[in-house]
Scaffold this active site. Sequence first.
Site, mmCIF file in Angstrom:
data_model
loop_
_atom_site.group_PDB
_atom_site.id
_atom_site.type_symbol
_atom_site.label_atom_id
_atom_site.label_comp_id
_atom_site.label_asym_id
_atom_site.label_seq_id
_atom_site.Cartn_x
_atom_site.Cartn_y
_atom_site.Cartn_z
ATOM 1 N N LYS A 68 -5.573 40.571 114.401
ATOM 2 C CA LYS A 68 -6.788 40.187 113.695
ATOM 3 C C LYS A 68 -7.357 38.904 114.298
ATOM 4 O O LYS A 68 -6.615 37.997 114.670
ATOM 5 C CB LYS A 68 -6.462 39.964 112.208
ATOM 6 C CG LYS A 68 -7.684 39.770 111.326
ATOM 7 C CD LYS A 68 -7.264 39.688 109.870
ATOM 8 C CE LYS A 68 -8.469 39.472 108.963
ATOM 9 N NZ LYS A 68 -8.073 39.361 107.545
ATOM 10 N N LYS A 87 3.674 33.337 107.013
ATOM 11 C CA LYS A 87 3.336 31.948 107.311
ATOM 12 C C LYS A 87 4.572 31.057 107.406
ATOM 13 O O LYS A 87 4.622 30.133 108.218
ATOM 14 C CB LYS A 87 2.375 31.401 106.254
ATOM 15 C CG LYS A 87 0.981 32.005 106.333
ATOM 16 C CD LYS A 87 0.028 31.349 105.347
ATOM 17 C CE LYS A 87 -1.387 31.908 105.485
ATOM 18 N NZ LYS A 87 -2.326 31.247 104.565
ATOM 19 N N LYS A 100 -8.588 32.016 113.226
ATOM 20 C CA LYS A 100 -8.869 30.626 113.599
ATOM 21 C C LYS A 100 -7.623 29.910 114.098
ATOM 22 O O LYS A 100 -7.720 28.863 114.723
ATOM 23 C CB LYS A 100 -9.469 29.886 112.399
ATOM 24 C CG LYS A 100 -8.556 29.771 111.201
ATOM 25 C CD LYS A 100 -9.256 29.187 109.987
ATOM 26 C CE LYS A 100 -10.200 30.176 109.360
ATOM 27 N NZ LYS A 100 -10.819 29.669 108.119
#
Length: 332
Positions: free
Chosen positions: A194, A111, A197
Site C-alpha cells: 500500500k 506496528k 507515508k
Amino acid sequence: MKRIFSGVQPTGNLHLGNYLGAIRNWVRLQDEYECIFCIVDMHAITLWQEPKELTRNIREVTAGMIAAGVDASKHVVFNQSMVPAHAQLAWIFNCVARMGWLNRMTQFKDKAGKHKENASVGLFAYPNLMSADILAYKATHVPVGEDQKQHLELARDTAQKFNNDFGVEFFPQPEPIIPPEAARIMSLRDGAKKMSKSDESDYSRINMTDDADTIALKIRKAKTDLEPLPGTLEGLEGRPEASNLLGIYAALADKEKAQVVSQFEGRQFSEFKKELVDLAVSVLGPINTEMKRLMTDTAHIDSILRSGAERADAIARPIIKDVYDIVGFLRP
C-alpha cells in the site's frame, strides 16, 4: 440524522492514497451527511513525533483537506487534542473493552513488530481512543478502508458492551461506508504494498505537496513490467504494478477500472504514463497550489481548527455529561 466521523493522522507526507482513499470521498459525502472531520494528533503520538514537525503536519493536513474541497464552514474540521471528550471517553472505554479484543488487533501487531514489549501503552490501547472518537459524537456512519474495518467492529462491540453493562440504549452502532475498490492505491515502487507515508523512498508515493515536475518524474520512474497493457481485468493478474497504475488513472478520472483497461489495451507503458502524468497534474495541481497558499497563512488555518473544535465540543460535551451520569461520576 446521519452523522459521519472520520479522521486522518498528521504524520507528514499527505499523499495520493490519502486523497483518493479518504479525502476525496469526504468531499463527496458532504452533501449527504453531517460531517465531523478530525486531524487525529493524539493518535499520531502513539509513535514518537518531533513536536515542531507535528505542529506543522497538523496545519499541512488541514490545508490539504481544505484545498481538496472539504468545506469547514458547513462541516466540523478540528484537531483531536483540542476537545477533551476524546480523552475522557477513551479512559471509560479502556475500562469497558477487554484485553482480548485489543490483542486481536492486527495493526498493533504490524506496528509493534517483534518488540511489542517496547511499544507504548498508547499504541496498544489506541483502538479504544478510536472508538471514543466516533462515539463521543454518536456518529452513525464511518468511512473505512479494509485496514480499518476491525477497528470499527471494536467500536461497535464497545458501544454494545457499554449499553449492556449499564442497562441503557445510549450509544448507536455506527455503520461503515466502504470506499470504492479503485481507491486502494499501492506503492509506485512495489505494486503489492500500500502507498504509505512511512515508506523510506519518496518515489514510492505522490505527495499532495508535489509540484507538476515532481509528479511527472515519479510517474515516469514508477515500476512497470515489459508487457503491453492488457485489455481485460483478468489480464492484470500477476501484474501488480500495471494494475496499480491503471487503478490510479481510473480513480483520478473517476472511471471504472475496466473502462480504463479497455481504453489503453495494447499500449506501451511509456505512452500510458504520459497520459497519466497529464491527468494527475490536472487533478492535483490546483490542490497543490491552494495548499501552498494556505500554508503561508497559518493564522487562518489555526482559526479554522479553533472554530471547528468549539463546534465539536458543543456536540460532544452533553454526550459526555450523559456518559458521566450513566457511569456514576459526579460532575462539577
